[in-house]
Enzyme design. Structure first.
Site, PDB file in Angstrom:
ATOM      1  N   HIS A  31      -3.499  -5.529   2.878  1.00 25.13           N
ATOM      2  CA  HIS A  31      -3.107  -5.669   4.279  1.00 25.13           C
ATOM      3  C   HIS A  31      -3.783  -6.919   4.826  1.00 25.13           C
ATOM      4  O   HIS A  31      -4.366  -7.701   4.102  1.00 25.13           O
ATOM      5  CB  HIS A  31      -3.626  -4.473   5.088  1.00 25.13           C
ATOM      6  CG  HIS A  31      -3.217  -3.140   4.585  1.00 25.13           C
ATOM      7  ND1 HIS A  31      -2.003  -2.580   4.868  1.00 25.13           N
ATOM      8  CD2 HIS A  31      -3.878  -2.221   3.824  1.00 25.13           C
ATOM      9  CE1 HIS A  31      -1.941  -1.373   4.324  1.00 25.13           C
ATOM     10  NE2 HIS A  31      -3.051  -1.135   3.677  1.00 25.13           N
ATOM     11  N   CYS A  90       0.797  -1.224   0.000  1.00 17.89           N
ATOM     12  CA  CYS A  90       0.000   0.000   0.000  1.00 17.89           C
ATOM     13  C   CYS A  90       0.836   1.284   0.000  1.00 17.89           C
ATOM     14  O   CYS A  90       1.346   1.668  -1.040  1.00 17.89           O
ATOM     15  CB  CYS A  90      -1.007  -0.034   1.151  1.00 17.89           C
ATOM     16  SG  CYS A  90      -2.407   1.075   0.899  1.00 17.89           S
TER      17      CYS A  90
HETATM   18  N1  GLN Z   1      -2.142   6.868   2.457  1.00 21.24           N
HETATM   19  C1  GLN Z   1      -2.268   6.026   1.301  1.00 21.24           C
HETATM   20  C2  GLN Z   1      -3.659   6.058   0.709  1.00 21.24           C
HETATM   21  O1  GLN Z   1      -4.598   6.410   1.404  1.00 21.24           O
HETATM   22  C3  GLN Z   1      -1.874   4.605   1.653  1.00 21.24           C
HETATM   23  C4  GLN Z   1      -2.867   3.943   2.573  1.00 21.24           C
HETATM   24  C5  GLN Z   1      -2.404   2.628   3.118  1.00 21.24           C
HETATM   25  O2  GLN Z   1      -1.210   2.332   3.186  1.00 21.24           O
HETATM   26  N2  GLN Z   1      -3.341   1.830   3.593  1.00 21.24           N
HETATM   27  O3  GLN Z   1      -3.841   5.730  -0.426  1.00 21.24           O
END
Ligand code: GLN
Length: 250
Positions: free
Chosen positions: A202, A105
């Protein structure tokens, strides 16, 4: 940088050093679990795991066999951006040289060219992956199922505002069968380049997807020792976790 070493001793096939990037600022929705799975499976395969952490301002360890990076809020990505830029050439050399890496992510986005947040702030990436990410006001949240030729069915959970577009220099990790993945139009999830696996998932990812963990471990062992001799991992909990995840609604 902190290091933790377990399971060494006679009979070990050798040490494998796993480095988790920025766990202080980039570690949400259980991403640290990926490091724990690697530690356990490296032991099951008969090698000695050494877990290291790298945070902003740390010295970068000299020898690393496998690199992990987790997700984070936009604020975490802003905190690490300058340090990541300073480590970018080193990480790029390692990736080009075939180091196994798993980025999830927020670090998936920053291993690409840039992430433009939903507020319009541009956070530069380190360009290992030919991808770019644009934040939107819609958050993509929920359980995900991905069909991958390489790893079979991949299960996980996504929560991101960024939508990632893949360039010709990478291929998708798989096709999204449930959930969204990279973006709301292309129908695919994650990215693959050399031995880098990038994913929005995740949950954490590796407890439910041991095929990806073993790919990373096998690649690390082959690069370091010229061969990988598998052990006999205990997959009972992975099977249970996959059954549980497969039953979950969106
Ligand atoms: N901040 C990034 C987004 O919102 C990554 C989010 C995350 O790692 N879950 O796209």
């Amino acid at each position: 940088m902190t290091a933790e070493k377990t399971g060494s001793g006679p009979g070990s096939k050798g040490a494998l050093r796993v480095l988790q990037l920025y766990p202080r600022d980039m570690n949400i929705y259980g991403d640290w679990g990926n490091a724990l799975v690697l530690k356990r499976r490296i032991s099951w395969h008969g090698y000695t795991p050494e877990l290291l952490e790298y945070n902003v301002g740390d010295d970068f360890p000299a020898e690393v066999d496998l690199i992990l990076g987790g997700g984070g809020q936009d604020s975490g990505q802003l905190i690490i951006q300058d340090d990541l830029q300073s480590r970018g050439p080193l990480l790029k050399d390692l990736a080009e040289d075939g180091s196994p890496m798993l980025v999830i992510c927020g670090l998936y986005q920053l291993f690409g060219r840039f992430f433009k947040t939903h507020l319009g702030t541009i956070i530069p990436g380190i360009g290992i992956l030919d991808v770019e990410t644009h934040g939107t006001d819609e958050r993509l949240i929920g359980n995900v199922r991905v069909d991958s030729d390489e790893f079979g069915e991949i299960l996980g959970y996504e929560n991101h505002s960024g939508q990632t577009t893949l360039g010709p220099g990478v291929r998708p990790l798989g096709t999204t069968a449930k959930g969204t993945g990279n973006n709301s139009s292309d129908g695919h999830e994650g990215a693959r380049y050399k031995n880098v696996v990038a994913s929005y998932l995740h949950g954490s990812l590796l407890p439910k997807n041991p095929a990806i963990a073993d790919f990373l471990i096998r690649t690390a062992a082959e690069r370091k020792f010229g061969t990988f001799e598998p052990g006999t991992p205990d997959d009972r909990f992975a099977v249970l976790a996959r059954e549980h995840a497969a039953r979950r609604p969106r």
